[in-house]
Design an enzyme around this catalytic site. Structure first.
Site: not given
Ligand SMILES: [Fe+2]
Length: 365
Positions: A228-229, A232, A257, A282, A310
């Site tokens: 998911h991240d 980044k 991101h 998000h 999260d």
């Molecule tokens: Fe995130």
């Protein structure tokens, strides 16, 4: 064997077992595909490791002389990147499970089953290969460049190239393992994010469990949670781990991101549910999230699940500028945001599953 095209030489495996029978049968099973060394006790195992670059050790726990646990510690002290698989009988299963905590890849139960051994070893060698490659790319880009956009490009390029080979090592059933290695290697550079994707995956799985999702859906959700991240890595650490709240411009950069994430993983050909989980994690239930401001059930299910997982992890682990909350405080906070930030029904499932999980852990002690 096909593996040769990814390693310049055959991967090297050291079999450590005091009994000739299991030692030889393992050697016969692995010999066609790997370069195999054997050792009959801990001392000669450590000598062998110092003499030859070893990729993987299969280690018997119950041996005369130096006990297996001790050998394991020495191996990891000497070179933490050497993978270790514990070979164990039912009698020592408990210590094998314990050993997994100390960075052991997996364990194999005696008596051996040939296909189990080959599959665990292949998975393990695959992990070593992929994490080694990812580390190389990261180190190289860090050495040669300072810019995150360049690192981002390098990783994308790497994934493009890797796609073929990772398909070999990580056929469908092992794809989860691949993204796990990818995500954990990437986040290991930041002390605030170490273990984040693993925990988000765990909490997401709890919700999946509560919802009764199918094994196939569960696996897709896990892949999505791990990644998911991932976007980044395209954003400077200055914003990601800033010691204080972000200003407007900084926020705008961080908000990129999820989109960066789906671009970076596009070479992997993942399913649309996996991609949506990453892209929309998000979004908020009330429509005030990003990147598209979707609301309610228009937000794909995986994204609604990951959002809760999260947030819960961020609350319980803390951030550079925020101290961590206790489990109960964090659950209360999540509950407060049900209906606005999060899907109310999923919040209920999550709280129920966390409590159930706690009861099970308590019963084990
Ligand atoms: Fe995130």
């Amino acid at each position: 064997m096909e593996q040769k095209q990814f390693f310049t030489e055959k991967p090297r495996i050291l079999i450590v077992d005091d009994e000739l029978g299991p030692r030889e049968s393992l050697r016969m099973i692995l010999k066609p595909y790997y370069e195999v060394y054997t050792a009959k006790d801990g001392i000669s195992a450590l000598e062998a490791i110092k003499k030859n670059p070893i990729d993987l050790v299969t280690l018997d726990l119950r041996m005369p002389g130096m006990p297996g646990e001790e050998v394991l510690k020495h191996i990891k002290n000497f070179d933490p990147t050497i993978e270790v698989i514990i070979i164990t009988g039912y009698g020592t299963l408990q210590s094998a499970v314990e050993a997994i905590k100390y960075k052991v890849f997996d364990y194999i139960l005696k008596p051996f089953n040939v296909s189990d051994i080959l599959s665990v070893v292949k998975k393990c060698i695959g992990r070593r290969y992929v994490s080694g490659e990812i580390k190389n790319v990261l180190e190289k880009t860090k050495r040669d460049t300072k810019s995150h956009s360049e690192i981002y490009e390098q990783i994308t390029h790497f994934l493009n190239q890797l796609n073929e080979s990772c398909y070999y090592f990580f056929r469908r059933e092992n794809y989860l393992e691949f993204v796990r290695v990818l995500a954990t290697t990437l986040e290991s550079k930041d002390p605030y994010t170490v273990g984040h994707s693993e925990r988000v995956c765990h909490y997401s799985s709890l919700i999946a469990e509560g919802l009764g999702l199918s094994p196939d859906e569960k696996e897709k959700l896990q892949i999505s949670a791990y990644l998911h991240d991932i976007g980044k890595i395209g954003i400077s650490d200055i914003y990601i781990s800033k010691d204080g709240p972000l200003d407007e411009n900084e926020w705008a950069i961080v908000r990129e991101h999820p989109i960066k994430g789906i671009k970076i993983i596009s070479p992997l050909g993942l399913s649309s549910e996996v991609i949506e989980g990453i892209k929309y994690h998000h979004e908020r239930f009330d429509g005030k999230g990003y990147p598209e401001g979707l609301s309610g059930k228009n937000i794909p299910l995986f994204a609604r699940i990951i959002a809760i997982a999260d947030a819960y992890d961020a609350l319980t682990i803390g951030r550079p500028y925020k101290s961590p909350l206790s489990k109960n405080e964090a659950l209360l906070e999540i509950k407060k945001c049900a209906g606005s930030q999060f899907d109310e029904e999923l919040v209920e499932v999550f709280i129920e599953e966390i409590k159930k999980n706690d009861r099970e852990i308590n019963q084990m002690h």
